[in-house]
Design a protein around this motif. Sequence first.
Motif, short mmCIF file in Angstrom:
data_model
loop_
_atom_site.label_atom_id
_atom_site.label_comp_id
_atom_site.label_asym_id
_atom_site.label_seq_id
_atom_site.Cartn_x
_atom_site.Cartn_y
_atom_site.Cartn_z
N ASP A 134 3.99 5.86 -23.13
CA ASP A 134 3.72 6.53 -24.40
C ASP A 134 4.78 7.56 -24.76
O ASP A 134 5.01 7.83 -25.93
N ARG A 135 5.43 8.12 -23.77
CA ARG A 135 6.42 9.17 -24.03
C ARG A 135 7.78 8.61 -24.45
O ARG A 135 8.65 9.34 -24.89
N LEU A 136 7.95 7.29 -24.37
CA LEU A 136 9.24 6.68 -24.68
C LEU A 136 9.30 6.24 -26.14
O LEU A 136 8.32 5.77 -26.71
N SER A 137 10.50 6.38 -26.72
CA SER A 137 10.71 5.92 -28.10
C SER A 137 10.89 4.40 -28.09
O SER A 137 11.06 3.78 -27.04
N VAL A 138 10.87 3.81 -29.27
CA VAL A 138 11.09 2.37 -29.40
C VAL A 138 12.45 2.00 -28.82
O VAL A 138 12.59 1.02 -28.09
N SER A 139 13.45 2.79 -29.12
CA SER A 139 14.79 2.53 -28.61
C SER A 139 14.82 2.58 -27.08
O SER A 139 15.42 1.72 -26.43
N ALA B 21 0.80 -1.22 0.00
CA ALA B 21 0.00 0.00 0.00
C ALA B 21 0.84 1.27 0.00
O ALA B 21 0.29 2.36 0.03
N ARG B 22 2.15 1.14 -0.01
CA ARG B 22 3.01 2.32 0.03
C ARG B 22 2.94 3.10 -1.27
O ARG B 22 3.26 2.57 -2.32
N PRO B 23 2.56 4.35 -1.21
CA PRO B 23 2.49 5.15 -2.44
C PRO B 23 3.86 5.46 -3.03
O PRO B 23 3.97 5.76 -4.22
N ASP B 24 4.91 5.36 -2.23
CA ASP B 24 6.26 5.67 -2.71
C ASP B 24 7.03 4.41 -3.14
O ASP B 24 8.22 4.46 -3.36
N ASP B 25 6.31 3.29 -3.26
CA ASP B 25 6.94 2.03 -3.64
C ASP B 25 7.49 2.15 -5.07
O ASP B 25 6.74 2.46 -6.00
N PRO B 26 8.78 1.89 -5.28
CA PRO B 26 9.37 2.06 -6.61
C PRO B 26 8.77 1.12 -7.66
O PRO B 26 8.63 1.49 -8.81
N LEU B 27 8.39 -0.09 -7.26
CA LEU B 27 7.79 -1.02 -8.21
C LEU B 27 6.43 -0.52 -8.67
O LEU B 27 6.10 -0.56 -9.86
N ALA B 28 5.64 -0.02 -7.74
CA ALA B 28 4.33 0.53 -8.08
C ALA B 28 4.49 1.73 -9.02
O ALA B 28 3.74 1.87 -9.99
N ALA B 29 5.48 2.57 -8.75
CA ALA B 29 5.73 3.74 -9.60
C ALA B 29 6.15 3.29 -11.00
O ALA B 29 5.73 3.87 -12.01
N LEU B 30 6.97 2.25 -11.07
CA LEU B 30 7.42 1.73 -12.36
C LEU B 30 6.24 1.23 -13.18
O LEU B 30 6.14 1.49 -14.38
N LEU B 31 5.31 0.54 -12.53
CA LEU B 31 4.15 -0.01 -13.23
C LEU B 31 3.17 1.07 -13.68
O LEU B 31 2.43 0.87 -14.64
N ARG B 32 3.17 2.19 -12.99
CA ARG B 32 2.27 3.29 -13.35
C ARG B 32 2.87 4.22 -14.40
O ARG B 32 2.18 5.06 -14.97
N GLU B 33 4.16 4.10 -14.64
CA GLU B 33 4.85 5.01 -15.54
C GLU B 33 4.24 5.00 -16.94
O GLU B 33 3.93 3.94 -17.49
N ASP B 34 4.08 6.18 -17.51
CA ASP B 34 3.51 6.33 -18.85
C ASP B 34 4.56 5.94 -19.89
O ASP B 34 5.60 6.59 -20.00
#
Length: 65
Positions: A24-29, A9-22
């Motif tokens: 769409d802004r990243l290139s294929v590379s 339930a930790r909002p600052d959990d790095p894994l949770a943040a990684l899974l929420r990351e958008d």
Amino acid sequence: MDLDDILGARPDDPLAALLREDLDRLSVSELEVRVVALEGEIARTRRKIDGAVNHRASADALFKR
């Protein structure tokens, strides 16, 4: 098993943040680099699990559990 059970339930959990990351802004590379990095982390995690299982099995054998 619920995703909250894995991530906690930790909002600052790095894994949770990684899974929420958008992504769409990243290139294929950038996405390919990310996949390689995540595959490396998966391999490292699996090695840790294997080590823990082997350690437990050794301890169980030593104490004849």
